[in-house]
Write a protein that holds these residues in place. Structure first.
Motif, short mmCIF file in Angstrom:
data_model
loop_
_atom_site.label_atom_id
_atom_site.label_comp_id
_atom_site.label_asym_id
_atom_site.label_seq_id
_atom_site.Cartn_x
_atom_site.Cartn_y
_atom_site.Cartn_z
N VAL A 102 8.27 9.97 4.56
CA VAL A 102 7.55 10.99 5.23
C VAL A 102 8.57 12.00 5.58
O VAL A 102 9.59 11.49 6.38
N LYS A 104 9.46 15.15 7.74
CA LYS A 104 8.81 16.17 8.76
C LYS A 104 9.91 17.17 9.54
O LYS A 104 11.19 16.93 9.55
N VAL A 114 4.24 18.15 8.17
CA VAL A 114 4.47 16.74 8.03
C VAL A 114 4.17 16.57 6.42
O VAL A 114 2.86 16.60 6.33
N GLU A 146 11.37 9.53 7.38
CA GLU A 146 11.14 8.52 7.89
C GLU A 146 10.10 7.48 7.03
O GLU A 146 9.60 8.14 5.98
N GLU A 147 10.21 6.26 7.46
CA GLU A 147 9.61 5.26 6.58
C GLU A 147 7.91 5.58 6.76
O GLU A 147 7.49 6.10 7.81
N LYS A 148 7.30 5.31 5.67
CA LYS A 148 5.93 5.55 5.87
C LYS A 148 5.32 4.18 6.25
O LYS A 148 5.60 3.01 5.92
N MET A 149 4.37 4.49 7.42
CA MET A 149 3.82 3.35 7.83
C MET A 149 2.07 3.21 7.55
O MET A 149 1.69 4.21 7.06
N GLU A 153 -5.13 4.83 12.81
CA GLU A 153 -4.35 5.81 13.57
C GLU A 153 -5.10 5.86 15.02
O GLU A 153 -6.33 5.65 14.90
N LYS A 175 -9.12 13.50 10.86
CA LYS A 175 -8.39 14.82 10.45
C LYS A 175 -8.79 15.41 9.17
O LYS A 175 -8.64 16.64 9.08
N MET A 243 4.01 7.63 15.85
CA MET A 243 4.10 8.68 14.85
C MET A 243 4.62 10.04 15.35
O MET A 243 5.50 10.46 14.84
N GLU A 244 4.11 10.39 16.43
CA GLU A 244 4.44 11.44 17.41
C GLU A 244 4.13 11.50 18.59
O GLU A 244 3.09 10.92 18.96
P1 AMP Z 1 2.19 13.73 12.96
O1 AMP Z 1 2.11 15.33 13.02
O2 AMP Z 1 3.90 13.20 12.97
O3 AMP Z 1 1.49 13.23 13.86
O4 AMP Z 1 1.99 13.59 11.62
C1 AMP Z 1 0.69 14.02 11.09
C2 AMP Z 1 0.09 12.87 10.35
O5 AMP Z 1 1.08 12.70 9.09
C3 AMP Z 1 -0.33 11.71 11.02
O6 AMP Z 1 -1.77 11.76 11.77
C4 AMP Z 1 -0.29 10.68 9.96
O7 AMP Z 1 -1.54 10.68 9.25
C5 AMP Z 1 0.83 10.87 9.23
N1 AMP Z 1 2.11 10.31 9.43
C6 AMP Z 1 3.12 10.95 10.22
N2 AMP Z 1 4.12 10.12 10.38
C7 AMP Z 1 3.75 8.99 9.45
C8 AMP Z 1 4.39 7.86 9.17
N3 AMP Z 1 5.65 7.35 9.47
N4 AMP Z 1 3.59 7.12 8.28
C9 AMP Z 1 2.67 7.33 7.59
N5 AMP Z 1 1.84 8.40 7.89
C10 AMP Z 1 2.37 9.36 8.89
#
Ligand code: AMP
Ligand code: GLY
Length: 380
Positions: A102, A104, A114, A146-149, A153, A175, A243-244
Motif C-alpha cells: 500500500v 500512501k 492511498v 506499508e503491508e496490505k492488511m 474495516e 466507501k 490503517m489511519e
Molecule cells: P486510509 O486513508 O489510510 O484510511 O486509506 C484509505 C483506504 O485504503 C482504507 O479505507 C482501506 O480500504 C485502504 N487501506 C489503507 N491502508 C491499508 C492497508 N495497510 N491494507 C489494506 N488496505 C488499506
C-alpha cells in the motif's frame, strides 16, 4: 436557528474575527484542512473557545509519517511500514519488494493519496503520481509504503482532552460507489452503527490497545490531543490494527453515531475544551442507526448541480435528513449543489429495522440523476 455564513473554511483570519466580533461561545472545527493549518491555535490565541486538536496534534492526520512513527514508537498495532522522502530510494525499494503493498502520500490528499497496489506496475505508478508528478502537491514530499492488511474495516472514535479519553460507539462506512463494493471509492456512500462484527471484547481491545494508548502517546510526545480522534481500523486475524488516524469526526459516520448519543453533546464538547472530560458520564442508546447517501449522477466523477429536490416533506417524522451538497436557489427551493447531496438516516431496534425504515423513506425523495446504494448495512 442556524445560519450559514459565506466564509471559506481556509480563511482562518476572517473566521477568528467573526467569532470574536460576535462573541461566539464555542466553535467546532469540522474538516482536516483548517485543523492542519492551525485554526485551533489561532482561535486560542484570541482567547476563543474551540473544539478540535491544535496544529501540532492534528499532525496525526496531516502526516502519515508522523502517525506511523508514533504507532511504531508506542507499539500501537498497525501495518509494518517504511517511509521515504526520496523518490529514487522509494522506487528502488519498491522494485525489491513482493506485492501487494500500500502506497500512501504523507500529507492531506482529500482521501485520494492511498493506493492498494496488487502489482509492481501499480505501485510504481502510484509512487510516481505522488512524488514525481506531484498530483497532491506538498502532500507528496514523503511516502509511506506499508503491508496490505485484510479483514473488515471499522471506524472508531474517542473524545479526548489533555488528560484522558472516552470511547464513542463505532460505525462502518461503505466507501465504494456501487452495490457489492464495486466501482471507485467515494467519501462514503452510507454507513451503519453498531458494526455487527465488533464484539464487546473487540471493542475493549480497540480502546485498550489502540485508542487510549494513542491519546496517552500524544501526551507523552508533548502534543496533547483535544477533540475527537478517529481511528480507521482493520480487524485482521491478528486483531485490530490501525490503517489511519483522522483528527475529526467522520463523514458520514457521525450521522449514524451522534443520533445514538443520549448524553448532551454540548456538555461533552465543553468538557473537552476545559479538560474536565473525566467528570463526564457518556451514555449511548442500544438502537441501531443506518444512513444512506444520495449522490448526484456521475459522482464521484463529474456531475451537474442545481436540480430541484422533491419529496423532502413526504418522509416519516422520525427520519433524519442531513444536507451536504444542497442550497436554496433564487426562488427559495432546495436544489443539489454537490456530489454527495443528502444522507437519509433512520434508527431502529436493530440494523435490519433501521435499514428498512431508511430505504422505505428514501424512495420518497428524488432529484434528476440521483443514485444511491441499495446494500447499505446488508451483509454478505
Ligand atoms: P486510509 O486513508 O489510510 O484510511 O486509506 C484509505 C483506504 O485504503 C482504507 O479505507 C482501506 O480500504 C485502504 N487501506 C489503507 N491502508 C491499508 C492497508 N495497510 N491494507 C489494506 N488496505 C488499506
Ligand atoms: N468517511 C471517511 C472519512 O470521514 O474520512
Amino acid at each position: 436557528m442556524a445560519q450559514n455564513l459565506d466564509i471559506k473554511s481556509s480563511d482562518i483570519e476572517t473566521l477568528v474575527r467573526f467569532a470574536s466580533d460576535n462573541k461566539i461561545d464555542l466553535t467546532v472545527i469540522g474538516p482536516e484542512g483548517p485543523l492542519a493549518s492551525g485554526i485551533v491555535d489561532a482561535f486560542q490565541l484570541k482567547g476563543l473557545r474551540v473544539f478540535g486538536p491544535n496544529k501540532a496534534a492534528a499532525q496525526i492526520e496531516a502526516s502519515k509519517v508522523f502517525a506511523k512513527n508514533l504507532m511504531h514508537k508506542y507499539e500501537i498495532p498497525c501495518a509494518k511500514s517504511v517511509d521515504f522522502s526520496s523518490y529514487e530510494e522509494a522506487s528502488k525499494y519498491l522494485k525489491s519488494q513482493q506485492m501487494p503493498l500500500v502506497i500512501k502520500a504523507d500529507g492531506l490528499a482529500a482521501g485520494k493519496g492511498v493506493t492498494v497496489a496488487e502489482t509492481r506496475e501499480q505501485a510504481l505508478q502510484a509512487l510516481s503520481d505522488i512524488m514525481d508528478a506531484r498530483l497532491y502537491g506538498d502532500a507528496g514530499n514523503s511516502v509511506v509504503i506499508e503491508e496490505k492488511m485484510t479483514g473488515r474495516e471499522v471506524s472508531t472514535f474517542s473524545f479526548a482532552d489533555a488528560y484522558t479519553s472516552v470511547p464513542m460507539v463505532s460505525a462502518c462506512d461503505h466507501k465504494a460507489v456501487y452495490d457489492g463494493n464495486k466501482g471507485p471509492n467515494t467519501g462514503g456512500m452510507g454507513c451503519y452503527s453498531p458494526p455487527f462484527f465488533l464484539t464487546p471484547e473487540l471493542s475493549t481491545e480497540v480502546t485498550d490497545r489502540i485508542m487510549n494508548p494513542t491519546i496517552q502517546a500524544m501526551i507523552r510526545e508533548n502534543k496533547p490531543y483535544q477533540g475527537v480522534l478517529y481511528g480507521g481500523l482493520m480487524i485482521t486475524d491478528q486483531g485490530p490494527k490501525v490503517m489511519e488516524f483522522n483528527a475529526r469526526f467522520g463523514d458520514p459516520e457521525t450521522q449514524v453515531i451522534l443520533p445514538r448519543l443520549k448524553s448532551d453533546l454540548l456538555e461533552i464538547m465543553l468538557a473537552v475544551t476545559d479538560n474536565t472530560l473525566k467528570n463526564i458520564n457518556m451514555e449511548w442508546s442500544d438502537d441501531a442507526c443506518v444512513g444512506i447517501v444520495m449522490a448526484s449522477g456521475g459522482y464521484p466523477g463529474n456531475f451537474k448541480k442545481g436540480f430541484p429536490i422533491t419529496g423532502l416533506n413526504d418522509i416519516d417524522k422520525d427520519i433524519m435528513v442531513f444536507h451536504a451538497g444542497t442550497k436554496l436557489d433564487s426562488s427559495g427551493s432546495i436544489v443539489t449543489d454537490g456530489g454527495r447531496v443528502l444522507t437519509i438516516v433512520a434508527s431502529g431496534k436493530n440494523l435490519a429495522e433501521a435499514r428498512e425504515k431508511a430505504y422505505n423513506n428514501i424512495s420518497q425523495i428524488n432529484f434528476e440523476g440521483c443514485h444511491y446504494r441499495r446494500d447499505i448495512a446488508l451483509f454478505e
